[in-house]
Enzyme design. Structure first.
Site, PDB file in Angstrom:
ATOM      1  N   GLU A 140      -0.273   6.921  -1.920  1.00 32.86           N
ATOM      2  CA  GLU A 140      -1.682   6.884  -1.468  1.00 32.86           C
ATOM      3  C   GLU A 140      -2.618   6.072  -2.392  1.00 32.86           C
ATOM      4  O   GLU A 140      -3.577   5.522  -1.843  1.00 32.86           O
ATOM      5  CB  GLU A 140      -2.221   8.311  -1.312  1.00 32.86           C
ATOM      6  N   ASP A 196       3.139  15.790   4.769  1.00 34.77           N
ATOM      7  CA  ASP A 196       3.577  17.148   4.422  1.00 34.77           C
ATOM      8  C   ASP A 196       2.933  18.195   5.323  1.00 34.77           C
ATOM      9  O   ASP A 196       1.950  18.844   4.962  1.00 34.77           O
ATOM     10  CB  ASP A 196       3.240  17.446   2.954  1.00 34.77           C
ATOM     11  N   ASP A 209       7.096   7.219  -0.948  1.00 36.65           N
ATOM     12  CA  ASP A 209       6.306   8.444  -0.918  1.00 36.65           C
ATOM     13  C   ASP A 209       5.248   8.357  -2.019  1.00 36.65           C
ATOM     14  O   ASP A 209       5.319   7.488  -2.888  1.00 36.65           O
ATOM     15  CB  ASP A 209       7.257   9.632  -1.157  1.00 36.65           C
TER      16      ASP A 209
END
Length: 800
Positions: A410, A485, A407
């Site tokens: 990015e 999300d 997670d």
């Protein structure tokens, strides 16, 4: 002294006329008078690579996206010229290169029709701020042309009239049309005149795509650096374009373990241990099938990766084993940010070995994430990936964790503009040093790759399971993914459906969404409808942010619990069908979910359909996406389809009203299909499979189906220990014939098939198995049109 310090802004620059042509095997090089070089590589008869340089020198030819296993080779290559063009001819394509300005036009080699042509073609603008060029390409849109793909964009399937940006971004609670979000997949498929082609723009800088938005009949793409480097992939079938793109950027390196395709339960966060056990016990008590339980960031000591909270999880090895004994595989989260703490061994080791990213002038890249201030490994260095992969030894080999969820990769950084690294951060990029402008979009991909390498090493001889939030083209080789999300809203249920279809069209089929929504709280009806969609997604997981209420299958009362159980049970029954679809994806690059346009591109009614999709090859599904609905209108593709619940046969090529109260959803099965089913299990491996149920749907005519099985884990299938059964069904007015061809060395645990016959238009009077008439008593025929036959039959005749 007065100096003229004005920079000369030249604006758009273009190639000039060709002064030199060279051919080196399958690489054709065209040099223009002003130093521009176009290099065309013929990779396959249907795949051409276009690569431009404006300086006369190409950069080192390296790509994270292109797999070394990609197919190569062609049947025909000929280069000729006329007064105005060089003409490249392969078995499938004819490509004209203008001698005046390097513009290209590409035609179908069979019928000579135009497929794709440059408008302005390649042009560029010098970047005075960063050096290098902003590289641009524009092409003429053909009449009626539609566009699809581009990864996880939360928009309708058809991209025409829209513009997009590709920059991997942490987009908490994104909405419809939010752009950019978590993934960068710069690949689209175009369709016009019943022919399809694809373009993959392999450039990791911030890039943009415009599909007739700025100018009505022009589609264009450009990037803020790097090369104009793109692949042209011809079909003419859309499914071939997607399969060839998937072949180019990589199919999954292995099949997922069968349990991975079960239902997963997740929340931010389940802790302490007693809470985890309470959740897993409830699944077993209520007989709701579940294979995996997730631990979010709170399982760690102060959010330090590769540690366990002594307070919440005093003996993780014991807990993981106890969960495994009850059929639950434990999945844990790992983020890229490593807490700055000299007492923390992972940080100390990374620092000592100089493995963390640095700013342009030398200091380490420091950013705030969950643990506080962190440094970040440079995953574009092979030795850093090797180090990272070794860190999983304790989690996987010693403690027994079965999967890892990446997670925040990015990479996400809190409380800074842009929510990520600044542009001046430096990366190794496999020995091609660069700034974060170039490496940003592949950072999450390379973290997922390092994680995958660690799990592959320490899970062996079992298969690894990795999930990533961020991705670039090619990430599907290593990992599954989810759509990030999202929000508990009806619109987000629709968005989840669109994103999963689009990811599958973009070569990345192992995808799902946070069922029920991550942010905010769904009501029971929304959760039930989302489960109904989610069981048809390759990755099936409920996840929520937990600060707003519970989101387990039993959290909304008994009525909803019963609906949810019914659909999760259906998921488990369909596991052999889904596993077979996965085999076709891993083996041939065929998407697991197919938007209707991908399924039947010749039917123009499909070009703008969003809700309906084909699951595998034979099942049509369509979620109910609004509150208080007792059914919906949906488009049934051409052909005849059986209503999954009632066996009513409907004719496709038109819209139908379909009843679907809360405990139902519109599901149809293609006529002639043979659908394999397992018995309902609470988790994969709970029961030995003693008989394979085959749902056989009668068709007047022919249809073929397939079932792929193996041990469900491990690598023996690569050595031929798999069982592939190809069924050919032929229906006549007074007879049904099923032929079976078996390949592979795997021996399944069951000895018989139970055939359930749907829509048989006659009463059975005689059955022959391999030319021998078998008494009804032996076949256990009864009034519900079921019969039992040996799994090794070659030909079955069911006669009136």
């Amino acid at each position: 002294m007065i100096l003229n310090t004005e920079l000369e802004y030249k604006g758009n620059l273009f190639p000039s006329k060709i002064i030199k042509y060279e051919k080196n095997l399958n690489v054709l090089s065209f040099t223009a008078e002003n130093g521009v070089i176009l290099e065309i590589t013929v990779r396959r008869d249907s795949v051409l690579r276009f690569r431009f340089t404006t300086t006369g020198i190409f950069e080192n030819d390296f790509s994270y996206a292109i797999t070394k296993y990609a197919s190569r080779g062609y049947n025909h290559l000929e280069v000729t010229e006329d007064k105005d063009h060089y003409i490249i001819t392969t078995a499938k394509l004819i490509c004209h290169i203008s001698k005046l300005d390097l513009r290209s036009s590409i035609y179908d080699a069979v019928d000579k029709t135009l497929i794709c042509e440059d408008e302005l073609g390649f042009h560029w603008e010098e970047s005075y701020e960063f050096g290098g060029d902003v590289v641009k390409m524009s092409k003429t849109a053909q009449p009626g042309e539609s566009y699809y793909g581009l990864g996880d964009k939360p928009v309708d399937n058809n991209l025409k009239g829209k513009r997009f940006e590709n920059w991997v971004t942490d987009s908490y609670a994104y909405g419809r049309d939010t752009d950019p979000i978590y993934k960068t997949i710069p690949f689209y498929t175009a369709l016009h005149n019943k022919k399809s082609y694809g373009i993959f723009f392999d450039n990791t800088f911030r890039s943009f795509f415009d599909f007739c938005s700025e100018r009505r009949n022009i589609t264009s793409f450009w990037a803020h650096g790097g090369e104009m480097n793109y692949y042209f992939i011809y079909g003419p079938e859309m499914s071939e374009v997607v399969a060839n793109y998937t072949d180019l950027t990589g199919k999954p390196h292995e099949m997922p373990a069968l349990w991975v395709l079960g239902y997963h339960q997740c929340k931010w966060s389940y802790y302490p241990e007693s809470n985890v056990k309470e959740i897993t016990s409830k699944f077993r008590e209520l007989k709701i099938p579940c294979d995996a339980i997730y631990l979010d960031i709170d399982y760690m000591e102060g959010f330090r990766c590769f540690t366990w909270s002594k307070e919440y999880f005093p003996d993780p090895k014991r807990m993981v084993k106890e969960l495994a004994d009850d059929g639950f595989k434990t999945i844990v989260i790992i983020d890229p940010g490593i807490k700055i703490d000299m007492e923390y061994s992972v940080f100390k080791e990374g620092l000592d070995k100089d493995y963390f990213c640095k700013r342009a002038d030398g200091p380490y890249m420091k950013g705030k994430v969950w643990p506080g201030e962190c440094y970040f490994p440079d995953f574009t260095r092979p030795e850093v990936r090797e180090w990272w992969s070794d860190l999983f030894k304790e989690l996987i080999e010693d403690i027994g964790v079965k999967g890892v969820w990446n997670d925040m990769n990015e990479p996400a950084v809190m409380d800074v503009p842009g929510k990520s690294f600044p542009d001046d951060v430096r990366h190794d990029y496999e020995g091609n040093p660069c700034s974060h402008r170039k490496a940003h979009n592949v950072y999450g991909m390379q973290m997922a790759r390092a994680t995958y390498q660690g799990l592959k090493k320490f899970s062996y001889p079992k298969r690894p399971f990795v999930i990533t939030r961020a991705a670039y083209s090619g990430t599907q080789r290593y990992t599954s993914s989810w759509t990030g999300d999202n929000v508990a809203s009806w619109d987000h249920l629709t968005i989840a459906n669109l994103q999963a279809q689009r990811m599958c069209m973009s070569g990345f089929s192992f995808i799902g969404s946070d069922i029920g929504g991550f942010a905010e709280q769904p009501n029971g009806e929304l959760y039930a409808r989302w489960i109904q969609l989610g069981i048809f997604h390759p990755f099936c997981r409920t996840h929520s942010s937990g600060d707003h209420g519970d989101q387990e299958p039993w959290a909304f009362g008994d009525t909803i619990t019963d609906v949810v159980r019914k659909f999760i049970e259906l998921r488990y029954q369909l596991l052999p069908y889904l596993y077979t679809a996965f085999w076709r994806y891993a083996d041939e690059g065929i998407p697991i979910l197919k938007s209707l346009v991908l399924y039947d591109q010749e039917d123009t009614q499909t070009h703008y359909r969003n809700d309906e999709f084909i699951f595998g090859e034979k099942i049509l599904a369509c979620p109910v996406t609004g509150p208080n609905q007792k059914g919906r209108r949906m488009y049934i593709p051409r052909g005849k389809w059986y209503n999954f619940w009632t066996d009513e046969v409907v004719k496709g090529g038109q819209e139908h009203w379909v009843d679907a109260d809360l405990d139902s959803m519109p599901i149809f099965v293609k006529e002639g299909a043979i659908i394999p089913k397992y018995p309902i299990q609470q988790y994969v491996g709970e029961k030995a499979i003693n008989e394979l149920l085959l749902d056989v749907y009668y068709k007047l005519g022919k249809e073929s189906s397939m079932v792929f099985e193996d041990a469900g884990d491990g690598y023996d299938y690569i050595k031929g220990r798999y069982s592939q059964r190809d069924f050919k069904l032929q229906g006549k007015k007074d007879e049904l014939i099923i032929q079976q061809h078996k390949s592979g060395k795997y021996i399944t645990t069951y000895k018989t098939f139970k055939l359930k016959l749907h829509g048989l238009p006659f009463k059975i009077s005689k059955i022959e198995v391999d030319n021998v008439e078998i008494p009804f008593k032996v076949l256990k025929i009864n009034g519900d049109n079921t019969l039992v036959v040996t799994k090794d039959f070659t030909e079955l005749h069911i006669m009136a």
